[in-house]
Design a protein around this motif. Sequence first.
Motif, PDB file in Angstrom:
ATOM      1  N   ALA A 104       3.197  12.536  -5.000  1.00  0.00           N
ATOM      2  CA  ALA A 104       2.550  11.294  -5.099  1.00  0.00           C
ATOM      3  C   ALA A 104       3.213  10.556  -6.178  1.00  0.00           C
ATOM      4  O   ALA A 104       3.354  10.876  -7.444  1.00  0.00           O
ATOM      5  CB  ALA A 104       0.983  11.584  -5.325  1.00  0.00           C
ATOM      6  N   TYR A 105       3.297   9.233  -6.083  1.00  0.00           N
ATOM      7  CA  TYR A 105       3.705   8.245  -7.147  1.00  0.00           C
ATOM      8  C   TYR A 105       2.764   7.101  -6.821  1.00  0.00           C
ATOM      9  O   TYR A 105       3.207   6.111  -5.912  1.00  0.00           O
ATOM     10  CB  TYR A 105       5.077   8.023  -7.225  1.00  0.00           C
ATOM     11  N   THR A 106       1.515   6.765  -7.251  1.00  0.00           N
ATOM     12  CA  THR A 106       0.616   5.888  -6.832  1.00  0.00           C
ATOM     13  C   THR A 106      -0.111   5.499  -7.924  1.00  0.00           C
ATOM     14  O   THR A 106      -0.432   6.193  -9.015  1.00  0.00           O
ATOM     15  CB  THR A 106      -0.134   6.440  -5.573  1.00  0.00           C
ATOM     16  N   VAL A 152       0.758  -1.343  -0.030  1.00  0.00           N
ATOM     17  CA  VAL A 152       0.150  -0.013   0.020  1.00  0.00           C
ATOM     18  C   VAL A 152       0.882   1.279  -0.039  1.00  0.00           C
ATOM     19  O   VAL A 152       2.116   1.131   0.637  1.00  0.00           O
ATOM     20  CB  VAL A 152      -0.970   0.173   1.300  1.00  0.00           C
ATOM     21  N   TRP A 153       0.334   2.123  -0.621  1.00  0.00           N
ATOM     22  CA  TRP A 153       0.840   3.686  -0.645  1.00  0.00           C
ATOM     23  C   TRP A 153       0.798   4.274   0.557  1.00  0.00           C
ATOM     24  O   TRP A 153      -0.542   4.319   1.151  1.00  0.00           O
ATOM     25  CB  TRP A 153       0.309   4.716  -1.966  1.00  0.00           C
ATOM     26  N   LEU A 154       1.577   4.969   0.992  1.00  0.00           N
ATOM     27  CA  LEU A 154       1.642   5.838   2.199  1.00  0.00           C
ATOM     28  C   LEU A 154       1.836   7.261   1.892  1.00  0.00           C
ATOM     29  O   LEU A 154       3.054   7.551   1.307  1.00  0.00           O
ATOM     30  CB  LEU A 154       2.583   5.465   3.308  1.00  0.00           C
ATOM     31  N   ALA A 155       1.074   8.049   1.938  1.00  0.00           N
ATOM     32  CA  ALA A 155       0.853   9.593   1.601  1.00  0.00           C
ATOM     33  C   ALA A 155       2.040  10.223   2.533  1.00  0.00           C
ATOM     34  O   ALA A 155       2.098   9.887   3.755  1.00  0.00           O
ATOM     35  CB  ALA A 155      -0.518  10.164   1.898  1.00  0.00           C
ATOM     36  N   PRO A 156       2.733  11.051   2.088  1.00  0.00           N
ATOM     37  CA  PRO A 156       3.744  11.923   2.652  1.00  0.00           C
ATOM     38  C   PRO A 156       3.183  12.694   3.776  1.00  0.00           C
ATOM     39  O   PRO A 156       4.123  13.043   4.853  1.00  0.00           O
ATOM     40  CB  PRO A 156       4.444  12.937   1.643  1.00  0.00           C
ATOM     41  N   GLY A 185       1.972   1.753  -4.019  1.00  0.00           N
ATOM     42  CA  GLY A 185       2.799   2.559  -3.851  1.00  0.00           C
ATOM     43  C   GLY A 185       4.367   2.168  -3.623  1.00  0.00           C
ATOM     44  O   GLY A 185       4.348   0.838  -3.542  1.00  0.00           O
ATOM     45  N   PRO A 186       5.392   2.880  -3.689  1.00  0.00           N
ATOM     46  CA  PRO A 186       6.706   2.167  -3.610  1.00  0.00           C
ATOM     47  C   PRO A 186       6.739   1.812  -2.158  1.00  0.00           C
ATOM     48  O   PRO A 186       6.073   2.268  -1.205  1.00  0.00           O
ATOM     49  CB  PRO A 186       7.831   3.713  -3.574  1.00  0.00           C
ATOM     50  N   PRO A 187       7.503   0.737  -1.966  1.00  0.00           N
ATOM     51  CA  PRO A 187       8.750   0.140  -2.644  1.00  0.00           C
ATOM     52  C   PRO A 187       8.156  -0.783  -3.758  1.00  0.00           C
ATOM     53  O   PRO A 187       8.807  -0.973  -4.716  1.00  0.00           O
ATOM     54  CB  PRO A 187       9.673  -0.489  -1.787  1.00  0.00           C
ATOM     55  N   PHE A 188       7.036  -1.325  -3.612  1.00  0.00           N
ATOM     56  CA  PHE A 188       6.431  -2.140  -4.610  1.00  0.00           C
ATOM     57  C   PHE A 188       6.453  -1.496  -5.792  1.00  0.00           C
ATOM     58  O   PHE A 188       6.631  -2.038  -6.919  1.00  0.00           O
ATOM     59  CB  PHE A 188       5.131  -2.770  -4.120  1.00  0.00           C
ATOM     60  N   LEU A 189       5.522  -0.438  -6.077  1.00  0.00           N
ATOM     61  CA  LEU A 189       5.319  -0.032  -7.255  1.00  0.00           C
ATOM     62  C   LEU A 189       6.334   1.036  -7.742  1.00  0.00           C
ATOM     63  O   LEU A 189       7.031   1.754  -7.176  1.00  0.00           O
ATOM     64  CB  LEU A 189       4.149   1.240  -7.184  1.00  0.00           C
ATOM     65  N   ARG A 190       6.755   0.601  -9.053  1.00  0.00           N
ATOM     66  CA  ARG A 190       8.000   0.844  -9.809  1.00  0.00           C
ATOM     67  C   ARG A 190       7.528   1.384 -11.432  1.00  0.00           C
ATOM     68  O   ARG A 190       6.560   0.604 -11.732  1.00  0.00           O
ATOM     69  CB  ARG A 190       9.085  -0.022  -9.923  1.00  0.00           C
ATOM     70  N   PRO A 191       8.117   2.076 -12.027  1.00  0.00           N
ATOM     71  CA  PRO A 191       7.936   2.338 -13.564  1.00  0.00           C
ATOM     72  C   PRO A 191       8.195   0.924 -14.200  1.00  0.00           C
ATOM     73  O   PRO A 191       9.237  -0.054 -13.840  1.00  0.00           O
ATOM     74  CB  PRO A 191       9.066   3.390 -13.892  1.00  0.00           C
TER      75      PRO A 191
END
Length: 335
Positions: free
Chosen positions: A291-293, A52-56, A178-184
């Motif tokens: 955001a990168y999600t 899961v993505w964690l918002a800043p 989201g990162p670290p799982f999600l990558r381009p």
Amino acid sequence: MRRNWAARLRHGTIDGLRAVTLENERLRVTVLPGKGGDVVELLHKPTDTDFVWLAPQGLRDPRDHLQGAADDVAQFIDHYEGGWQEVFPNGGAPSEYRGARLAQHGEVAALPWECEVVADSPEEVAVRLSVRTRRLPYRMERIIRLRSGTAALEIEGRATNESGLRLHAMWGQHLVYGPPFLRPGARIRLPEGITVIPHESAINPPERRVGAGGAWPVVPAHGGGETDLSVVPEPGAPSDIVYLTGFGEEGWYEISGDIGMRVEWDATVLPYLWMWHELGASTGYPWWGRAYTVGLEPFAGMPTDGLAAAVANGTALVLDPHETKVARLRAEVLA
């Protein structure tokens, strides 16, 4: 009996909000009954990967009215820590339904839920979360279950109309990666024959079907050009949202990089999959370029214009007097 092996439960608080952690040999899942039943951790332990993505901005207590909770948009956005929310009875923008003003993404994500343990053994652990909405006569339940030895989280949701009237709702799983799982370059797979509906066409949707083998078509992108939705773009790519449907009785998707996630759900209740990218191109409120999600969200109803729009286009969920709808979902790590 307290255990440090097999399936187990832990109770505590995070930033003053009640938290429950379900854990086994492969997964650790942390849920916040004190804030909408949000899932704020979905960690694959062998690879130390949180999906899961964690918002800043971090976790904020929605009871803190100094953060603007009375505003129809800020009630959700200003307290959005990322993770995975239950969305009900409104989806997307604020909307009005039969005299009730509904905030961004509805009521239940901002409310504290009751929590009780329904299973606690080495073989499985499960909790039942429940809440009543305040502006519409609904009761929600959510059973979250983790079985020993598996890398799969099971969820059974129940929405009950407690009135004698026929009512509408939007119901969704606001699940973002989201990162670290999600990558381009991460890949997204779907069943064959799925219809892709661009946001601009959501009221009168054309049909754009996925080709054989789950190959995606390219669709118009915001700002011109085209987007291949099967590949997660580089940071800075334009924001976008589309709606996917045509899943039959069971919906599924897979998103994968070095490891992956497969999500399966009851598409007879949640027939749409909202897919959105926020990859750093939005430099104003609320993202500020940070955001990168990617969101892949099973939903009843579309578009993100709110419940009134979904009622108008015939996609809103309908609950008859005293009816209960049940939606099951399974999220499994592919490693």
